[in-house]
Motif scaffolding. Structure first.
Motif: not given
Length: 92
Positions: A1-7, A9-11, A37-51
């Motif tokens: 899954m690409h990071k944009d798809e993961l974001l 899904l997260h959202e 965790l303080d990882v929000d879908p809008s935190d695009v600067h965070k790593s794919k692993s964190e998301h």
């Protein structure tokens, strides 16, 4: 899954969580681990692993909210999400 798809899904999962939190049925504490965790879908600067870890932690909480017991479909999903969250956390 690409990071944009993961974001995306997260959202969507956060939208579902928000729905459950708005119901006010006292199950908000189930989402505390995700909030910590303080990882929000809008935190695009965070790593794919964190998301990825956040998605699994949130998936575990959502399955917990929907499960009747550990043997229901949602209960089995909850257990698997917990395992995946632990695995993803070890890769961060």
């Amino acid at each position: 899954m690409h990071k944009d798809e993961l974001l995306e899904l997260h959202e969507q999962m956060v939208d579902i969580m928000t729905h459950f939190e708005a119901q006010g049925d006292g199950k908000d504490e189930l989402f505390q681990q995700y909030h910590d965790l303080d990882v929000d879908p809008s935190d695009v600067h965070k790593s794919k692993s964190e998301h990825k870890h956040a998605v699994f932690v949130l998936g575990n909480a959502l399955a917990s909210v929907m499960s009747e017991d550990e043997f229901s479909s949602a209960g089995r999903i909850q257990k698997r999400m917990e395992e995946l969250a632990d695995d993803a956390e070890s890769k961060i």
